[in-house]
Enzyme design. Sequence first.
Site, short mmCIF file in Angstrom:
data_model
loop_
_atom_site.label_atom_id
_atom_site.label_comp_id
_atom_site.label_asym_id
_atom_site.label_seq_id
_atom_site.Cartn_x
_atom_site.Cartn_y
_atom_site.Cartn_z
N GLN A 87 41.90 28.31 37.71
CA GLN A 87 42.15 27.85 39.09
C GLN A 87 43.66 27.85 39.36
O GLN A 87 44.43 27.27 38.59
CB GLN A 87 41.59 26.44 39.32
CG GLN A 87 41.72 25.98 40.76
CD GLN A 87 41.03 24.65 41.05
OE1 GLN A 87 40.45 24.02 40.18
NE2 GLN A 87 41.09 24.22 42.31
N SER A 88 44.06 28.52 40.43
CA SER A 88 45.49 28.61 40.76
C SER A 88 45.84 27.90 42.05
O SER A 88 47.00 27.55 42.27
CB SER A 88 45.94 30.07 40.83
OG SER A 88 45.21 30.76 41.82
N HIS A 112 37.64 26.03 46.57
CA HIS A 112 37.28 27.27 47.26
C HIS A 112 36.18 27.99 46.49
O HIS A 112 36.12 27.92 45.26
CB HIS A 112 38.49 28.18 47.45
CG HIS A 112 39.29 28.42 46.21
ND1 HIS A 112 40.18 27.49 45.71
CD2 HIS A 112 39.33 29.47 45.35
CE1 HIS A 112 40.74 27.96 44.60
NE2 HIS A 112 40.23 29.16 44.35
N ASP A 157 40.56 37.32 50.55
CA ASP A 157 41.53 37.01 49.49
C ASP A 157 42.70 37.99 49.59
O ASP A 157 42.53 39.20 49.79
CB ASP A 157 40.86 37.13 48.11
CG ASP A 157 41.68 36.47 47.02
OD1 ASP A 157 41.22 35.46 46.46
OD2 ASP A 157 42.79 36.96 46.72
N ILE A 158 43.91 37.47 49.42
CA ILE A 158 45.12 38.27 49.56
C ILE A 158 45.28 39.26 48.40
O ILE A 158 45.99 40.26 48.52
CB ILE A 158 46.35 37.33 49.66
CG1 ILE A 158 47.50 38.00 50.38
CG2 ILE A 158 46.77 36.79 48.31
CD1 ILE A 158 48.61 37.02 50.78
N HIS A 195 34.70 31.74 45.77
CA HIS A 195 34.92 33.18 45.87
C HIS A 195 33.58 33.86 46.11
O HIS A 195 32.59 33.57 45.42
CB HIS A 195 35.46 33.75 44.55
CG HIS A 195 36.79 33.22 44.10
ND1 HIS A 195 37.96 33.94 44.25
CD2 HIS A 195 37.14 32.06 43.49
CE1 HIS A 195 38.97 33.24 43.73
NE2 HIS A 195 38.50 32.10 43.26
N ASN A 217 36.23 28.40 40.47
CA ASN A 217 37.07 28.12 39.30
C ASN A 217 37.53 26.67 39.39
O ASN A 217 38.09 26.24 40.40
CB ASN A 217 38.28 29.06 39.28
CG ASN A 217 37.88 30.50 39.04
OD1 ASN A 217 36.95 30.77 38.27
ND2 ASN A 217 38.55 31.43 39.69
P1 AMP Z 1 41.67 30.58 42.02
O1 AMP Z 1 42.37 31.35 40.95
O2 AMP Z 1 40.20 30.40 41.80
O3 AMP Z 1 42.38 29.26 42.32
O4 AMP Z 1 41.77 31.48 43.31
C1 AMP Z 1 42.81 31.40 44.23
C2 AMP Z 1 42.72 32.66 45.06
O5 AMP Z 1 43.49 32.47 46.23
C3 AMP Z 1 43.27 33.90 44.36
O6 AMP Z 1 42.24 34.88 44.27
C4 AMP Z 1 44.42 34.34 45.27
O7 AMP Z 1 44.53 35.74 45.37
C5 AMP Z 1 44.03 33.70 46.59
N1 AMP Z 1 45.13 33.41 47.50
C6 AMP Z 1 46.28 32.75 47.22
N2 AMP Z 1 47.04 32.65 48.32
C7 AMP Z 1 46.34 33.26 49.33
C8 AMP Z 1 46.61 33.48 50.71
N3 AMP Z 1 47.72 33.06 51.31
N4 AMP Z 1 45.67 34.15 51.44
C9 AMP Z 1 44.54 34.59 50.85
N5 AMP Z 1 44.24 34.38 49.56
C10 AMP Z 1 45.13 33.74 48.80
#
Ligand code: AMP
Length: 114
Positions: free
Chosen positions: A94-95, A100, A30-31, A102, A87
């Site tokens: 969820q963003s 995915h 995760d970034i 975690h 999420n």
């Molecule tokens: P969620 O909030 O469950 O949708 O998690 C999305 C996750 O994706 C978050 O923890 C972000 O930090 C991660 N994320 C978003 N863009 C990237 C990326 N380019 N590389 C790695 N992780 C990412």
Amino acid sequence: MADCIFCKIAAKEIPSTIVAESDAWVAFRDINPQAPTHILIIPRKHLERLADAAPEDRELLGELLLAAREVAQKEGLEKEGYRVVINNGPFAGQSVYHLHIHVLGGRPLGWPPG
Ligand code: AMP
């Protein structure tokens, strides 16, 4: 999906730190890690949310959980424990709308989540 960031990561069109992959899934760091170890596992198939999974995705969903186990083992998280989170939708935070999982570990994690 052309404009999906996780589809682009799976296709290696944008960079990520991949820790494991198979024909069905990719695991990468995760970034914005929320724990010393924070890995995301995505199916290569674009599903927006867990809520969009269908009975035909049964095998894929099983593979994703086994991938979480494999990654946790590889990262040395088995002894102390780790958390596996999906999420789903806005109230869950969820963003990114590509399913995915975690995998979080490396420190004690609070419960209940915020
Ligand atoms: P969620 O909030 O469950 O949708 O998690 C999305 C996750 O994706 C978050 O923890 C972000 O930090 C991660 N994320 C978003 N863009 C990237 C990326 N380019 N590389 C790695 N992780 C990412």
